[in-house]
Design an enzyme around this catalytic site. Sequence first.
Site, mmCIF file in Angstrom:
data_model
loop_
_atom_site.group_PDB
_atom_site.id
_atom_site.type_symbol
_atom_site.label_atom_id
_atom_site.label_comp_id
_atom_site.label_asym_id
_atom_site.label_seq_id
_atom_site.Cartn_x
_atom_site.Cartn_y
_atom_site.Cartn_z
ATOM 1 N N ASN A 200 5.301 47.033 45.174
ATOM 2 C CA ASN A 200 4.186 47.111 44.248
ATOM 3 C C ASN A 200 3.994 48.572 43.809
ATOM 4 O OD1 ASN A 200 1.502 47.521 43.316
ATOM 5 N ND2 ASN A 200 0.856 45.615 44.292
ATOM 6 N N GLY B 195 1.901 50.049 41.908
ATOM 7 C CA GLY B 195 0.519 50.543 41.967
ATOM 8 C C GLY B 195 0.159 51.022 43.361
ATOM 9 N N ASP C 291 -1.163 44.849 54.675
ATOM 10 C CA ASP C 291 -1.434 43.450 54.387
ATOM 11 C C ASP C 291 -2.916 43.363 54.076
ATOM 12 O OD1 ASP C 291 -0.286 40.853 54.156
ATOM 13 O OD2 ASP C 291 -1.531 40.256 55.839
ATOM 14 N N GLY D 259 -6.460 40.563 40.970
ATOM 15 C CA GLY D 259 -6.735 39.523 41.961
ATOM 16 C C GLY D 259 -8.177 39.034 41.956
ATOM 17 N N TYR D 260 -8.822 39.191 43.113
ATOM 18 C CA TYR D 260 -10.174 38.663 43.291
ATOM 19 C C TYR D 260 -11.268 39.656 42.891
ATOM 20 C CZ TYR D 260 -7.569 35.169 45.919
ATOM 21 O OH TYR D 260 -6.678 34.188 46.268
ATOM 22 N N ASP D 261 -10.904 40.791 42.324
ATOM 23 C CA ASP D 261 -11.917 41.791 41.945
ATOM 24 C C ASP D 261 -13.031 41.225 41.045
ATOM 25 O OD1 ASP D 261 -11.191 44.115 43.368
ATOM 26 O OD2 ASP D 261 -9.579 44.551 41.948
ATOM 27 N N LYS E 244 -13.991 52.389 42.973
ATOM 28 C CA LYS E 244 -13.324 51.487 43.924
ATOM 29 C C LYS E 244 -12.642 52.307 45.023
ATOM 30 C CE LYS E 244 -10.348 47.488 44.380
ATOM 31 N NZ LYS E 244 -9.219 46.726 43.892
ATOM 32 N N HIS F 205 -11.345 48.740 50.864
ATOM 33 C CA HIS F 205 -10.627 48.520 52.107
ATOM 34 C C HIS F 205 -9.351 49.366 52.180
ATOM 35 C CE1 HIS F 205 -9.450 46.029 48.832
ATOM 36 N NE2 HIS F 205 -8.528 45.327 49.451
ATOM 37 N N ARG F 206 -8.552 49.348 51.086
ATOM 38 C CA ARG F 206 -7.283 50.076 51.092
ATOM 39 C C ARG F 206 -7.507 51.588 51.093
ATOM 40 N NH1 ARG F 206 -4.644 46.411 48.865
ATOM 41 N NH2 ARG F 206 -5.887 46.638 46.996
#
Length: 195
Positions: A10, A12, A71, A152-154, A174, A179-180
Site C-alpha cells: 500500500n 499510502g 494490521d 474505507g470506513y472513515d 487524522k 490509530h496508525r
Amino acid sequence: MKEIVVASTNAGKIREIKAMLEDIGIEIKSIQEEVGHEVDIVENGTTFEENAIIKAETIMHMINKPVLADDSGLEVDAMDKAPGIYSARFMGYDTSYDIKNQAIIDAVEGKDRTARFVCAMALAIPDAETIVIKETFEGEINDKIEGTNGFGYDPIFYFPPLGKTSAVMTMEEKNQHSHRAKALKRLYTILKELN
Ligand code: IMP
C-alpha cells in the site's frame, strides 16, 4: 538499525511510515523493492497483533532483515466488535464501502454506537524479540455516510472531540488522533532509543 522493510504494498501506508521515520536515519523499503514481488501471507491469526506478528516474522525469516507489518480494522461494539480483523473482507472484498458503511449504520440503529479503529504494528528483528504495538482511535458510528477524505470506513467514523467523521477531518487532524499515527509515534520513540 539502518533499514526496515515494510510488509505492505500500500503506497499510502509506506509514504506515511517513511515520513514518520526518515529523520531517525532509517531507510524504509517496501517489500516489493526488497524482493521484487508481492508476498502472499495467510493472515490466520485471531487478533490484530497476531496477524501483524505473522506477517512481520514470516517475511523477516525470508529476507533476514528487520520487517515492519501492520494490521488494522474497525471494531463496532454493538456488532460484537465486528468487522474487526475481517474489516477488509467484510461483506466481500469487492463490495463497495458505500454498501459496507450503510450496513454498519443499519446494524447499530437504536443500539450502542461506540466503535474504534485499531492498529497493531509488529517489528520483527533478526535474532531479537519482535516489538508489538497496539493503538486505538475511539469514536462512534455516525448516523449517515459523511465526508470524502480518507478511505474505507472513515465516512461513518464519528470522532466526538472534533465533532466530525474522519472522512471530514483533514489529513493533519487524522494524523494527530488516528490509530496508525499513534502506533507510528510510539514506534518512532522506540526506534530512536534503539538507534
Ligand atoms: P489492513 O490493515 O490494510 O488489512 O486494512 C484493514 C481494513 O480496515 C481496511 O481495508 C479498512 O477497511 C479498515 N481500516 C483500517 N484503518 C482505517 C482507517 O484509518 N480508515 C478507514 N478504514 C480503515
